[in-house]
Design a protein around this motif. Sequence first.
Motif, PDB file in Angstrom:
ATOM      1  N   ARG A  44     -41.552  22.270   3.919  1.00 43.43           N
ATOM      2  CA  ARG A  44     -41.427  21.285   5.148  1.00 43.43           C
ATOM      3  C   ARG A  44     -40.696  21.146   5.422  1.00 43.43           C
ATOM      4  O   ARG A  44     -39.999  20.386   6.975  1.00 43.43           O
ATOM      5  CB  ARG A  44     -41.550  19.654   3.946  1.00 43.43           C
ATOM      6  CG  ARG A  44     -41.906  18.023   4.721  1.00 43.43           C
ATOM      7  CD  ARG A  44     -42.536  17.591   5.952  1.00 43.43           C
ATOM      8  NE  ARG A  44     -43.984  17.542   5.356  1.00 43.43           N
ATOM      9  CZ  ARG A  44     -45.193  17.619   6.204  1.00 43.43           C
ATOM     10  NH1 ARG A  44     -45.250  18.089   7.376  1.00 43.43           N
ATOM     11  NH2 ARG A  44     -46.727  17.325   5.672  1.00 43.43           N
TER      12      ARG A  44
ATOM     13  N   ALA B 176     -41.260  30.351  -0.702  1.00 40.89           N
ATOM     14  CA  ALA B 176     -41.684  29.177   0.142  1.00 40.89           C
ATOM     15  C   ALA B 176     -40.839  29.397   1.912  1.00 40.89           C
ATOM     16  O   ALA B 176     -41.046  29.474   3.257  1.00 40.89           O
ATOM     17  CB  ALA B 176     -41.230  28.542   0.550  1.00 40.89           C
TER      18      ALA B 176
ATOM     19  N   ALA C 263     -43.452  23.271  -1.377  1.00 42.12           N
ATOM     20  CA  ALA C 263     -43.794  22.251  -0.270  1.00 42.12           C
ATOM     21  C   ALA C 263     -42.679  21.667   0.326  1.00 42.12           C
ATOM     22  O   ALA C 263     -42.505  21.862   1.708  1.00 42.12           O
ATOM     23  CB  ALA C 263     -45.032  21.490  -0.726  1.00 42.12           C
TER      24      ALA C 263
ATOM     25  N   CYS D 253     -49.183  19.064  -2.702  1.00 45.26           N
ATOM     26  CA  CYS D 253     -48.451  18.428  -2.777  1.00 45.26           C
ATOM     27  C   CYS D 253     -47.050  18.600  -1.061  1.00 45.26           C
ATOM     28  O   CYS D 253     -46.610  17.679  -0.677  1.00 45.26           O
ATOM     29  CB  CYS D 253     -46.852  19.457  -3.360  1.00 45.26           C
ATOM     30  SG  CYS D 253     -47.338  19.464  -4.974  1.00 45.26           S
ATOM     31  N   LEU D 254     -47.806  19.754   0.100  1.00 44.23           N
ATOM     32  CA  LEU D 254     -47.442  18.663   1.449  1.00 44.23           C
ATOM     33  C   LEU D 254     -48.060  17.450   1.994  1.00 44.23           C
ATOM     34  O   LEU D 254     -47.256  16.697   2.218  1.00 44.23           O
ATOM     35  CB  LEU D 254     -48.056  20.032   2.379  1.00 44.23           C
ATOM     36  CG  LEU D 254     -47.130  21.022   2.909  1.00 44.23           C
ATOM     37  CD1 LEU D 254     -48.090  21.671   3.081  1.00 44.23           C
ATOM     38  CD2 LEU D 254     -46.363  20.647   3.537  1.00 44.23           C
TER      39      LEU D 254
ATOM     40  N   ASN E 297     -51.143  25.843   4.945  1.00 45.37           N
ATOM     41  CA  ASN E 297     -50.841  24.986   4.254  1.00 45.37           C
ATOM     42  C   ASN E 297     -49.514  25.340   3.076  1.00 45.37           C
ATOM     43  O   ASN E 297     -49.868  24.854   2.137  1.00 45.37           O
ATOM     44  CB  ASN E 297     -51.253  23.711   3.919  1.00 45.37           C
ATOM     45  CG  ASN E 297     -51.598  23.291   5.446  1.00 45.37           C
ATOM     46  OD1 ASN E 297     -50.736  22.420   6.066  1.00 45.37           O
ATOM     47  ND2 ASN E 297     -52.827  22.959   5.411  1.00 45.37           N
ATOM     48  N   GLY E 298     -49.951  27.056   3.035  1.00 50.08           N
ATOM     49  CA  GLY E 298     -48.844  27.203   1.639  1.00 50.08           C
ATOM     50  C   GLY E 298     -49.678  27.843   0.248  1.00 50.08           C
ATOM     51  O   GLY E 298     -49.140  28.395  -0.803  1.00 50.08           O
TER      52      GLY E 298
ATOM     53  N   VAL F 183     -50.021  24.050  -3.784  1.00 46.84           N
ATOM     54  CA  VAL F 183     -48.880  23.649  -2.775  1.00 46.84           C
ATOM     55  C   VAL F 183     -49.441  22.645  -1.602  1.00 46.84           C
ATOM     56  O   VAL F 183     -48.995  22.015  -1.195  1.00 46.84           O
ATOM     57  CB  VAL F 183     -48.351  25.122  -1.871  1.00 46.84           C
ATOM     58  CG1 VAL F 183     -47.892  24.588  -1.480  1.00 46.84           C
ATOM     59  CG2 VAL F 183     -48.120  25.376  -2.890  1.00 46.84           C
ATOM     60  N   PRO F 184     -50.306  23.013  -0.992  1.00 48.83           N
ATOM     61  CA  PRO F 184     -50.917  22.121   0.071  1.00 48.83           C
ATOM     62  C   PRO F 184     -51.383  20.969  -0.633  1.00 48.83           C
ATOM     63  O   PRO F 184     -50.693  19.498   0.813  1.00 48.83           O
ATOM     64  CB  PRO F 184     -52.586  22.777   0.241  1.00 48.83           C
ATOM     65  CG  PRO F 184     -52.419  23.918  -0.238  1.00 48.83           C
ATOM     66  CD  PRO F 184     -51.592  23.965  -1.171  1.00 48.83           C
TER      67      PRO F 184
ATOM     68  N   SER G  67     -44.905  23.671  -7.333  1.00 52.83           N
ATOM     69  CA  SER G  67     -45.755  24.050  -5.735  1.00 52.83           C
ATOM     70  C   SER G  67     -44.787  22.729  -4.876  1.00 52.83           C
ATOM     71  O   SER G  67     -45.212  22.883  -3.668  1.00 52.83           O
ATOM     72  CB  SER G  67     -47.066  23.262  -6.364  1.00 52.83           C
ATOM     73  OG  SER G  67     -47.782  24.582  -6.797  1.00 52.83           O
TER      74      SER G  67
END
Length: 272
Positions: A107, A70, A103, A132-133, A121-122, A129-130, A99
Amino acid sequence: MEIKARAKVNLCLHVVGQREDGYHLLDSLVVFADIGDDISVEPDNKFLLEIDGPFAAGLSNGSDNLVLRAAKMYENTCNGAAIRLTKTLPISSGIGGGSADAAAVLRAISDMSGAPIPADNGLSLGADVPVCLMGSACRMRGIGGELTPLHNIPTLNAVLVNPNVSVSTPEIFRALDCKTNPNIGDFDGTNFLEELKNTRNDLQKTAIQIEPIIADCLASLMQSDANFVRMSGSGATCFGLFDSASNASHAAKIIKKDHPEWWVAPCVLNGA
Ligand SMILES: C[C@](O)(CO)[C@H](O)COP(=O)(O)OP(=O)(O)OC[C@H]1O[C@@H](n2ccc(N)nc2=O)[C@H](O)[C@@H]1O
Ligand SMILES: Nc1ncnc2c1ncn2[C@@H]1O[C@H](COP(=O)(O)OP(=O)(O)OP(=O)(O)O)[C@@H](O)[C@H]1O
C-alpha cells in the motif's frame, strides 16, 4: 510515510477442501485489531530494510523478509524505498504479522510512487496478504484471495494471548485429519456471539496436539471471564472477547501476572 500493519484475527477458520497443489480451501471470518507492527517507508534509490522492536531478533532483514519481498514487487515501477519495521507482533503466531507487514508495504509504495498494487493483491507473497490489504472485516474464501466485506460485525473488546511459541502454518495444515469440513453457513452478525459459537477453527485441535500450551492460553482466557475464546489462524495466539474495554484490560493484567513470559495484548477488534 508511517503505517500501522494491524494484526489479523480469524474469528473462525473452516477448512473445507484441498486443491491438487496442496493448498487448502478456507472459509473464515477475519477482523483486524487496533494494534500491530509500525512501518515507515521513504523514497530511496534502492530497497533497504531496518528492523527494531521487541520481536526484531526473530527476523532477518534479508531478501526472505516479506517486507522486502513485497517492496521488490515494485522493482520495475519504483527506484527503491528505505523501510523501517518496528516488530511488535510475535512471529509465526497466527495473527498474520508478516502478511500485515507485506500488505502495508504494498500500500505505502503504491501511494508513494503511483505504481498500481500488484494484480494478485499480494496473494503470491502469502495467503493472508489480500485480506490484510483490505484491512477491514471480511469473509475470506478460496485459499485466501476471495474476499467479501462484512458490515454487521460489532466492535469487539478483546485480549490476545501468545505463549511465546512459534507455530509452523504448513505443519498444522499437513497434520489435519479432516480437510473437508462444512462451510460457515449463514452468518449475518445479528446475534453475533450465538452465531460465532456455531463456527469453528478447524486448525485448533491439531495445533493443541502439537503445542499443548495453546490449551493453557484458552483456559486462562476462560478463567478471566471472557464471553468467548478461540485460537486465531494456525496459532498459537488465542483471543478472548469481553463485555467492555475495562474487563479486557483487567483480564490482560491478571493473565500477564500469572504468566509473565506470555505476550498478552488487550485490543479492540473491528474498530472504526
Ligand atoms: C492460516 C491462515 O493464517 C488463515 O488466515 C492463512 O491461511 C495462512 O496465511 P499465510 O501465513 O499468509 O500463508 P502462506 O505463507 O501463504 O502459506 C504457508 C503455508 O500454509 C499452507 N497453506 C496456507 C494457506 C492455505 N489456504 N492453504 C495452505 O495449505 C501451505 O502449506 C503454505 O505453504
Ligand atoms: N516481516 C515479517 N514478519 C513476520 N514474519 C516474517 C516476516 N518476513 C518473513 N517472515 C516469516 O514468515 C513466516 C510467518 O510469519 P507470520 O508472523 O506472518 O506468521 P503467522 O502470524 O502465523 O501468520 P498467519 O496467521 O498468516 O499464518 C515466519 O516463518 C517468518 O520467519
